[in-house]
Structures are given as structure tokens and as C-alpha cells.
Design an enzyme around this catalytic site. Structure first.
Site, PDB file in Angstrom:
ATOM      1  N   CYS A   4       0.843  -1.197   0.000  1.00 22.32           N
ATOM      2  CA  CYS A   4       0.000   0.000   0.000  1.00 22.32           C
ATOM      3  C   CYS A   4       0.877   1.245   0.000  1.00 22.32           C
ATOM      4  O   CYS A   4       1.524   1.558   0.995  1.00 22.32           O
ATOM      5  CB  CYS A   4      -0.925   0.005   1.217  1.00 22.32           C
ATOM      6  SG  CYS A   4      -1.947   1.499   1.323  1.00 22.32           S
ATOM      7  N   CYS A  15      -5.211   1.671   8.371  1.00 19.11           N
ATOM      8  CA  CYS A  15      -4.875   0.265   8.639  1.00 19.11           C
ATOM      9  C   CYS A  15      -3.683   0.223   9.590  1.00 19.11           C
ATOM     10  O   CYS A  15      -2.542   0.016   9.183  1.00 19.11           O
ATOM     11  CB  CYS A  15      -4.564  -0.465   7.334  1.00 19.11           C
ATOM     12  SG  CYS A  15      -5.952  -0.527   6.194  1.00 19.11           S
ATOM     13  N   CYS A  93      -7.002   2.512  -3.222  1.00 19.81           N
ATOM     14  CA  CYS A  93      -6.873   1.830  -1.929  1.00 19.81           C
ATOM     15  C   CYS A  93      -7.032   0.326  -2.121  1.00 19.81           C
ATOM     16  O   CYS A  93      -8.014  -0.140  -2.705  1.00 19.81           O
ATOM     17  CB  CYS A  93      -7.936   2.347  -0.962  1.00 19.81           C
ATOM     18  SG  CYS A  93      -8.024   1.410   0.585  1.00 19.81           S
ATOM     19  N   GLN A 218     -22.890  -4.966   6.815  1.00 18.90           N
ATOM     20  CA  GLN A 218     -21.474  -5.297   6.967  1.00 18.90           C
ATOM     21  C   GLN A 218     -20.702  -4.983   5.683  1.00 18.90           C
ATOM     22  O   GLN A 218     -21.190  -5.217   4.579  1.00 18.90           O
ATOM     23  CB  GLN A 218     -21.307  -6.775   7.310  1.00 18.90           C
ATOM     24  CG  GLN A 218     -21.901  -7.178   8.653  1.00 18.90           C
ATOM     25  CD  GLN A 218     -21.084  -6.701   9.844  1.00 18.90           C
ATOM     26  OE1 GLN A 218     -20.141  -5.929   9.701  1.00 18.90           O
ATOM     27  NE2 GLN A 218     -21.449  -7.153  11.030  1.00 18.90           N
ATOM     28  N   GLU A 275     -36.321  -3.838  15.167  1.00 20.31           N
ATOM     29  CA  GLU A 275     -35.301  -2.908  14.660  1.00 20.31           C
ATOM     30  C   GLU A 275     -35.917  -1.514  14.613  1.00 20.31           C
ATOM     31  O   GLU A 275     -37.054  -1.342  14.172  1.00 20.31           O
ATOM     32  CB  GLU A 275     -34.847  -3.336  13.264  1.00 20.31           C
ATOM     33  CG  GLU A 275     -34.056  -2.313  12.478  1.00 20.31           C
ATOM     34  CD  GLU A 275     -32.731  -1.946  13.130  1.00 20.31           C
ATOM     35  OE1 GLU A 275     -32.437  -0.735  13.192  1.00 20.31           O
ATOM     36  OE2 GLU A 275     -32.007  -2.854  13.565  1.00 20.31           O
ATOM     37  N   CYS A 348     -19.578  -6.451  17.844  1.00 21.49           N
ATOM     38  CA  CYS A 348     -18.395  -5.819  17.260  1.00 21.49           C
ATOM     39  C   CYS A 348     -17.556  -5.156  18.349  1.00 21.49           C
ATOM     40  O   CYS A 348     -16.581  -4.472  18.054  1.00 21.49           O
ATOM     41  CB  CYS A 348     -18.805  -4.789  16.203  1.00 21.49           C
ATOM     42  SG  CYS A 348     -19.825  -3.451  16.854  1.00 21.49           S
TER      43      CYS A 348
END
Length: 392
Positions: A4, A15, A93, A218, A275, A348
Site C-alpha cells: 500500500c 490500517c 486503496c 457489513q 429494529e 463488534c
């Protein structure tokens, strides 16, 4: 290690773990997860090996800050949100699919043709703030959203749209999101659709799902599909006929589990999904209809509302997939009271999940698995199957 140039040139450090070998990343994440669960007894639980991700090209969504000029737009990030000169173009990217680069090039040309002046937060001038691009891995169709300050450029956008569709025939959903505030906020409340289609069809493991604007989905399809498939496999072992899916989103967990249970046990499965987002509920209900699941009730409510409804038939299984804050003490205590046979917890944020599991005193973990949803970072997803403790 990913090659990268943005990282190597210190232009983008999103990252943070890029220099750490993949195997070591997983080891450190697994250690972190076990530390968060150290206060609960997981000695008898089965620790399933971590589910690994591709290391590049795994993202299905790009969030690009638009800066530069209308003639030479820059799509990427601002290292300093208040300084347009700090813009870094991230069109290449390596986290994105390689063909995204060509799409960004076409969009830059469109920006010029439609006169979409990039927004300058320091001067509080300009129109175009972000471009949000999402791809369905099942259909290879695209959802494109322009985040604008006002509707002023809408006529020009409509004029240039046919040419854009000629160049990008896979565009399924195109919309304008209005975000009038002079702040680095991603999106506003109003969505203007420029296409008849308002949802992007996706499919994981034979389950149709629909990605919607302003909704959560996701960003790592391979790992997300693995997460849902694992949930299916774990719960299908047990005779479960009534399940609740709290924080259900577009229904990924509940639909996967209901379908698997119905096929395994040959009986109708009752699924209740809760929800807060009404558009997510519409998407989930549409998926259930396609699957032919009849005993399904998706409701647009806050997950906490189940605590107030004492008359609901008690579930055999409760699925929870909360935001980072977790489910909290009140909902945990409610689950202790109604005592479903099983709880499937997807998180998460292992730290808040660990606190929630301490409150779920009537339950013990059966299976635990880490999912490497976010390679090159310290973040991950975790799935835990809990069983009600037997009373001596």
C-alpha cells in the site's frame, strides 16, 4: 503484507496493523477477546478457530470525502478535516475491489459535468461532500449516493445522469443525500432517489438481503456470509421453533436461522424481528416474503420495547446483534427473567459484550468464534452461543 503506497508514504494510516503478519493479528485479537471474557466461566465452551478474511479487496463499500476542485476532484480522505490542502486521493486503496478505481475515474468526470463543486468546510462553501459507493457481490450491481449541501445542483445531476448510466450500467440505485450542516457529518436525514430501485439486492448463503441507504450493512461480504452461516449451523442443532431477533437490521441473522431451522425440523418457525429503522424492517419483510417464511413479524421498534411487552410468547432463542454499546444491564436482566433456552450474541465490541455476559447470570457459553471482519486493524466481530444453565 499488503503493498500500500498510501501507508508507505504516510498518507493514510487507517490500517494501523498493516505491518503485522496476518497470523499474528489473529493471535492478538483472540488474546484480546479472551481477556474481555476472563470474568465469565468459558472453560467448557468450544472455541472455534477464527474465521479469516481476505487481506485486500474485501470491502464492498467506499466512503470518499470529496475535495479539490470541480475540474480536479479528489476522492479519499482529509488528514485534517478543516484543511482542504490535506486531501489524499484513495482511489487505488487496496481494501477496495480493483475495479472501483475505474468507477471513481468515471465519477470524477461526472462531478465536473454536473458542476458539483467540492465542499470546503473551512470556507463553508461548495456542494458535494461525500461519494458513497456500495457493491453487491451477488449481482455486481452498485448503489451510488452523493452527499450534497443543498438541492441546487439536482437539475444538472438529472441532466447528466443518462450519460453516467451508459458508462456504468451496473448502477442499480442512485440517490442524493442532503446534509446542510457545516460540519464533518457523513449524511443527513433526507434521501432523494434518482432511480426507481431504492434497495440494492444482495444474497448470502441463499438468503436474499437488501442494502439500503442510511442503513447498516457489513462491509466485508465474505466474512459476513460466514458469520450468518455459522449462526445457522449452531442453532439448527436444536429444536427451536420460536425466535426473537433483536437489533435485527435487514434480518440477516433471523432469516438465516429461521430458514435453517424450518428445513432441519420440518415445522413452521415463528420469527419476531425488532429494529428501530423502518426502512430496514421493510427490507427484512421483503426478504422473508421471497423466502416463503409465513410466521414472521418484523417490527419497527426500539429493542428495549420487548421488556415492556410481557404478553409475547416466550422464545426458544433470542438473537442479539447490538451496536457497540452492547445490550445493557436492563435487557440482560429481562433475558434472565424470560429465560429462552438459547441466546446467540453477535458483537463488534468484545468489551461491552463481556460486561453483558456477566449480567446474563442464567447462561453459560457453549461456542465462541472470532470473525476477522476488519483486517489490518484491532477490530473484529465475535459470535457466542449461550445456553440456559440447568437448575440443580
Amino acid at each position: 503484507m499488503i503493498d500500500c503506497r498510501y501507508y508507505q508514504q504516510n498518507e493514510c494510516r487507517s490500517c494501523q496493523w498493516l505491518e503485522i503478519p496476518c497470523s499474528q493479528q489473529l493471535t492478538e485479537k483472540q488474546y484480546h477477546l479472551k481477556q474481555q471474557l476472563i470474568s465469565i466461566n468459558y472453560d467448557e465452551a468450544q472455541w472455534v478457530a477464527p474465521f479469516q478474511s481476505n487481506q485486500q479487496g474485501f470491502r464492498n463499500k467506499a466512503k470518499m470525502v470529496v475535495s479539490g476542485s470541480v475540474e480536479r476532484p479528489i476522492l479519499g480522505i482529509l488528514k485534517n478535516p478543516n484543511d482542504p490542502q490535506s486531501a489524499i486521493d484513495l482511489c487505488d486503496c487496496p481494501l477496495y475491489p480493483t475495479h472501483f478505481s475505474a468507477i471513481f475515474s468515471i465519477l470524477k468526470d461526472f462531478i465536473g459535468r454536473a458542476g458539483l463543486v467540492p465542499y470546503n468546510i473551512a470556507k463553508q462553501k461548495g456542494e458535494l461532500k461525500y461519494i458513497l459507493l456500495t457493491e453487491s457481490i451477488a449481482t455486481e450491481k452498485l448503489m451510488l449516493r452523493f452527499v450534497l449541501r443543498t438541492e441546487n445542483k439536482l437539475p444538472l445531476i438529472r441532466r447528466e445522469l443518462p450519460k453516467l448510466l451508459e458508462k456504468l450500467p451496473h448502477l442499480e440505485v442512485i440517490s442524493i443525500n442532503l446534509q446542510p450542516q457545516h460540519a464533518a457529518i457523513l449524511e443527513g436525514e433526507q434521501e432523494i432517489f434518482l432511480t426507481e430501485q431504492q434497495f440494492l439486492p444482495e444474497n448470502f448463503n441463499g438468503i436474499p438481503l437488501f442494502i439500503r441507504p442510511r442503513g447498516f450493512f457489513q462491509t466485508n461480504p465474505k466474512v459476513a456470509a460466514g458469520l450468518y452461516a455459522t449462526a445457522q449451523q449452531w442453532v439448527a442443532e436444536f429444536p427451536i421453533y420460536n425466535l426473537w431477533d433483536l437489533f435485527c437490521g435487514v434480518g440477516g441473522f433471523g432469516l438465516h436461522c429461521a430458514k435453517a431451522l424450518q428445513e432441519k425440523w420440518g415445522k413452521p418457525i415463528k420469527l419476531t424481528g425488532i429494529e428501530i429503522s423502518s426502512s430496514a424492517i421493510l427490507a427484512a419483510s421483503h426478504s422473508a416474503k421471497i423466502l416463503g417464511l409465513e410466521h414472521v413479524n418484523f417490527q419497527s421498534l426500539d429493542a428495549a420495547s420487548v421488556i415492556e411487552n410481557k404478553n409475547e410468547n416466550k422464545p426458544d432463542l433470542v438473537i442479539v446483534n447490538p451496536p457497540r454499546r452492547g445490550i445493557g444491564k436492563e435487557l440482560s436482566e429481562f433475558l434472565n427473567q424470560i429465560q429462552p433456552h438459547f441466546i446467540l450474541y453477535s458483537s463488534c465490541n468484545a468489551m461491552t459484550m463481556g460486561k453483558d455476559l456477566q449480567h446474563l447470570t442464567c447462561y453459560k457459553p457453549l461456542k465462541i468464534q472470532l470473525f476477522d471482519m476488519f483486517p489490518q486493524t484491532s477490530h473484529y466481530e465475535v459470535l457466542v452461543l449461550l445456553e440456559r444453565k440447568k437448575i440443580n
